[in-house]
Design a protein around this motif. Structure first.
Motif, PDB file in Angstrom:
ATOM      1  N   ALA A 155       0.833  -1.202   0.000  1.00  0.00           N
ATOM      2  CA  ALA A 155       0.000   0.000   0.000  1.00  0.00           C
ATOM      3  C   ALA A 155       0.869   1.254   0.000  1.00  0.00           C
ATOM      4  N   ASP A 156       1.956   1.238   0.780  1.00  0.00           N
ATOM      5  CA  ASP A 156       2.863   2.382   0.827  1.00  0.00           C
ATOM      6  C   ASP A 156       3.461   2.647  -0.557  1.00  0.00           C
ATOM      7  N   ALA A 157       3.897   1.567  -1.209  1.00  0.00           N
ATOM      8  CA  ALA A 157       4.500   1.707  -2.538  1.00  0.00           C
ATOM      9  C   ALA A 157       3.489   2.246  -3.533  1.00  0.00           C
ATOM     10  N   TYR A 158       2.251   1.801  -3.427  1.00  0.00           N
ATOM     11  CA  TYR A 158       1.195   2.293  -4.323  1.00  0.00           C
ATOM     12  C   TYR A 158       0.994   3.790  -4.122  1.00  0.00           C
ATOM     13  N   ALA A 159       0.904   4.218  -2.859  1.00  0.00           N
ATOM     14  CA  ALA A 159       0.661   5.639  -2.566  1.00  0.00           C
ATOM     15  C   ALA A 159       1.796   6.520  -3.084  1.00  0.00           C
ATOM     16  N   PHE A 160       3.036   6.095  -2.865  1.00  0.00           N
ATOM     17  CA  PHE A 160       4.172   6.880  -3.345  1.00  0.00           C
ATOM     18  C   PHE A 160       4.203   6.921  -4.871  1.00  0.00           C
ATOM     19  N   SER A 161       3.904   5.790  -5.513  1.00  0.00           N
ATOM     20  CA  SER A 161       3.896   5.743  -6.977  1.00  0.00           C
ATOM     21  C   SER A 161       2.777   6.613  -7.537  1.00  0.00           C
ATOM     22  N   PHE A 162       1.618   6.579  -6.896  1.00  0.00           N
ATOM     23  CA  PHE A 162       0.467   7.385  -7.310  1.00  0.00           C
ATOM     24  C   PHE A 162       0.831   8.872  -7.252  1.00  0.00           C
ATOM     25  N   ALA A 163       1.430   9.286  -6.129  1.00  0.00           N
ATOM     26  CA  ALA A 163       1.815  10.695  -5.956  1.00  0.00           C
ATOM     27  C   ALA A 163       2.900  11.087  -6.962  1.00  0.00           C
ATOM     28  N   ASN A 164       3.811  10.166  -7.245  1.00  0.00           N
ATOM     29  CA  ASN A 164       4.873  10.437  -8.210  1.00  0.00           C
ATOM     30  C   ASN A 164       4.309  10.636  -9.611  1.00  0.00           C
ATOM     31  N   LEU A 165       3.321   9.821  -9.980  1.00  0.00           N
ATOM     32  CA  LEU A 165       2.685   9.971 -11.291  1.00  0.00           C
ATOM     33  C   LEU A 165       1.946  11.304 -11.392  1.00  0.00           C
ATOM     34  N   LEU A 166       1.356  11.716 -10.274  1.00  0.00           N
ATOM     35  CA  LEU A 166       0.659  13.008 -10.240  1.00  0.00           C
ATOM     36  C   LEU A 166       1.632  14.178 -10.171  1.00  0.00           C
ATOM     37  N   GLN A 167       2.877  13.869  -9.795  1.00  0.00           N
ATOM     38  CA  GLN A 167       3.884  14.900  -9.519  1.00  0.00           C
ATOM     39  C   GLN A 167       3.372  15.864  -8.457  1.00  0.00           C
ATOM     40  N   GLU A 168       2.860  15.243  -7.397  1.00  0.00           N
ATOM     41  CA  GLU A 168       2.242  16.009  -6.313  1.00  0.00           C
ATOM     42  C   GLU A 168       2.508  15.288  -4.998  1.00  0.00           C
ATOM     43  N   PRO A 169       3.094  15.954  -4.008  1.00  0.00           N
ATOM     44  CA  PRO A 169       3.355  15.290  -2.722  1.00  0.00           C
ATOM     45  C   PRO A 169       2.065  15.082  -1.923  1.00  0.00           C
ATOM     46  N   PHE A 170       2.038  14.024  -1.126  1.00  0.00           N
ATOM     47  CA  PHE A 170       0.887  13.808  -0.251  1.00  0.00           C
ATOM     48  C   PHE A 170       1.253  14.138   1.195  1.00  0.00           C
ATOM     49  N   LYS A 171       0.226  14.304   2.031  1.00  0.00           N
ATOM     50  CA  LYS A 171       0.428  14.422   3.473  1.00  0.00           C
ATOM     51  C   LYS A 171       0.011  13.093   4.085  1.00  0.00           C
ATOM     52  N   PHE A 172       0.867  12.579   4.981  1.00  0.00           N
ATOM     53  CA  PHE A 172       0.626  11.248   5.559  1.00  0.00           C
ATOM     54  C   PHE A 172       0.016  11.360   6.949  1.00  0.00           C
ATOM     55  N   TYR A 173      -0.969  10.491   7.201  1.00  0.00           N
ATOM     56  CA  TYR A 173      -1.574  10.378   8.530  1.00  0.00           C
ATOM     57  C   TYR A 173      -1.766   8.906   8.872  1.00  0.00           C
ATOM     58  N   SER A 174      -1.539   8.570  10.138  1.00  0.00           N
ATOM     59  CA  SER A 174      -1.883   7.242  10.644  1.00  0.00           C
ATOM     60  C   SER A 174      -3.099   7.379  11.547  1.00  0.00           C
ATOM     61  N   LEU A 175      -4.047   6.474  11.378  1.00  0.00           N
ATOM     62  CA  LEU A 175      -5.273   6.536  12.182  1.00  0.00           C
ATOM     63  C   LEU A 175      -5.041   6.097  13.626  1.00  0.00           C
ATOM     64  N   THR A 176      -3.799   5.791  13.976  1.00  0.00           N
ATOM     65  CA  THR A 176      -3.465   5.493  15.367  1.00  0.00           C
ATOM     66  C   THR A 176      -3.114   6.764  16.142  1.00  0.00           C
ATOM     67  N   GLU A 177      -2.980   7.903  15.443  1.00  0.00           N
ATOM     68  CA  GLU A 177      -2.600   9.153  16.100  1.00  0.00           C
ATOM     69  C   GLU A 177      -3.757   9.720  16.921  1.00  0.00           C
ATOM     70  N   LYS A 178      -3.410  10.389  17.990  1.00  0.00           N
ATOM     71  CA  LYS A 178      -4.412  11.030  18.836  1.00  0.00           C
ATOM     72  C   LYS A 178      -5.009  12.241  18.116  1.00  0.00           C
ATOM     73  N   GLY A 179      -6.340  12.370  18.151  1.00  0.00           N
ATOM     74  CA  GLY A 179      -7.010  13.499  17.528  1.00  0.00           C
ATOM     75  C   GLY A 179      -6.921  13.509  16.015  1.00  0.00           C
ATOM     76  N   ILE A 180      -6.728  12.334  15.415  1.00  0.00           N
ATOM     77  CA  ILE A 180      -6.480  12.253  13.986  1.00  0.00           C
ATOM     78  C   ILE A 180      -7.681  12.677  13.150  1.00  0.00           C
ATOM     79  N   PHE A 181      -8.897  12.400  13.615  1.00  0.00           N
ATOM     80  CA  PHE A 181     -10.080  12.763  12.825  1.00  0.00           C
ATOM     81  C   PHE A 181     -10.145  14.267  12.576  1.00  0.00           C
ATOM     82  N   ASN A 182      -9.856  15.056  13.612  1.00  0.00           N
ATOM     83  CA  ASN A 182      -9.895  16.517  13.459  1.00  0.00           C
ATOM     84  C   ASN A 182      -8.803  17.007  12.514  1.00  0.00           C
ATOM     85  N   LYS A 183      -7.617  16.374  12.568  1.00  0.00           N
ATOM     86  CA  LYS A 183      -6.515  16.770  11.692  1.00  0.00           C
ATOM     87  C   LYS A 183      -6.890  16.543  10.232  1.00  0.00           C
ATOM     88  N   ILE A 184      -7.492  15.381   9.957  1.00  0.00           N
ATOM     89  CA  ILE A 184      -7.881  15.068   8.578  1.00  0.00           C
ATOM     90  C   ILE A 184      -9.033  15.969   8.136  1.00  0.00           C
TER      91      ILE A 184
END
Length: 296
Positions: A155-184
């Motif tokens: 999944a990580d490789a897919y996301a990086f490849s997808f962003a590379n094809l778009l030539q656009e960086p992504f912001k990464f979040y893990s759903l294990t983080e505290k208060g993650i819903f509000n951040k997203i």
């Protein structure tokens, strides 16, 4: 950090040196091009483009991999445009405010640091994903997009490849983080997101998460194998080798299969069977059972 000031206006050069020294830079002065080339161990070069008619391009050539800021009296093709094309990083017009020069220096130092850091991360990512074959990646896939996998790196490789094809960086979040819903939730709808660990959410949290990302440009990964209804496009990436993953515990048979597949070409059968605590005959039987064929 060492700074070379190439300037024949002595008062100006000394003023720059005094100010930069106050904030921790080590400065040296050169009144001419020949003096400037006597030592190449500098991090920043402040280069006047008007040194008694001397050709300043040898300094640009000598310090191609360093930060070079031009000190110019007026803007022309010869004093600014061409030197920038030949490797200079920026320019400042004399007379200038010292704080503006310091801002430019600090900005370029940070820029160079980020460039090197970015190259290091790219090299590490390429090494980390080496050997993973992710086919048929399409930037036309509708977002949000869910990836179900038994190996998180897929999944990580897919996301990086997808962003590379778009030539656009992504912001990464893990759903294990505290208060993650509000951040997203607070992310702009135009921002590309990569969100992992969907499998850690409670059933009661999943619908809330779906509502938050419905209008987001998000790629979401999960290693959960249970069938469940996901209201977004979902793709499946499966590793036949069942490679180790922090969200997965292998059975003994899966562990033995993994070791044989990934190490049989690195170690002789005698050592491999010893490491697994089985006989060579058992190793042969397990190859037959798992339909693993050793390359000769």
């Amino acid at each position: 950090m060492r700074v070379l000031i190439v300037e024949n206006e002595i008062y100006l050069a000394q003023s720059i040196s005094a100010k930069l020294s106050e904030i921790g830079f080590q400065c040296e002065l050169a009144a001419g091009i020949k003096d400037a080339l006597s030592d190449k161990n500098y991090d920043v070069i402040l280069l006047s483009t008007n040194i008694n008619g001397q050709d300043f391009y040898p300094v640009l050539n000598a310090f191609k991999d360093k930060i070079v800021i031009l000190l110019v009296t007026h803007l022309t093709h010869d004093t600014v445009a061409e030197p920038l094309q030949k490797g200079a990083n920026d320019y400042i017009i004399k007379p200038f405010i010292m704080d503006e020069l310091i801002r430019k220096i600090n900005h370029l130092i940070e820029h160079e640091h980020l460039k090197k850091e970015n190259l290091a991360y790219k090299a590490y990512i390429a090494h980390s994903f080496k050997g993973l074959q992710i086919d048929n990646i399409s930037i036309k896939e509708p977002l949000p997009l869910f990836i179900k996998t038994n190996y998180q790196k897929y999944a990580d490789a897919y996301a990086f490849s997808f962003a590379n094809l778009l030539q656009e960086p992504f912001k990464f979040y893990s759903l294990t983080e505290k208060g993650i819903f509000n951040k997203i939730k607070n992310e702009k709808d135009t921002q590309l997101l990569y969100i992992s660990d969907f499998q850690t959410l409670k059933k009661s949290e999943k619908q809330q998460f779906f509502d938050i990302i419905k209008d987001k440009r998000a790629i979401v990964s999960t290693t959960e194998s249970a069938e469940e209804e996901i209201p977004f496009k979902t793709i499946f990436l499966k590793s036949d080798n069942k490679i180790f993953d922090r969200n997965d515990i292998l059975t003994i048979d899966e562990y033995v299969k993994y070791i044989i597949i990934n190490y049989q070409n690195k170690f002789p059968d005698t050592m491999l069977s010893k490491k697994l605590g089985i006989s060579r005959k058992s190793l042969w039987e397990k190859r037959k059972k798992y339909e693993i064929f050793k390359k000769k």
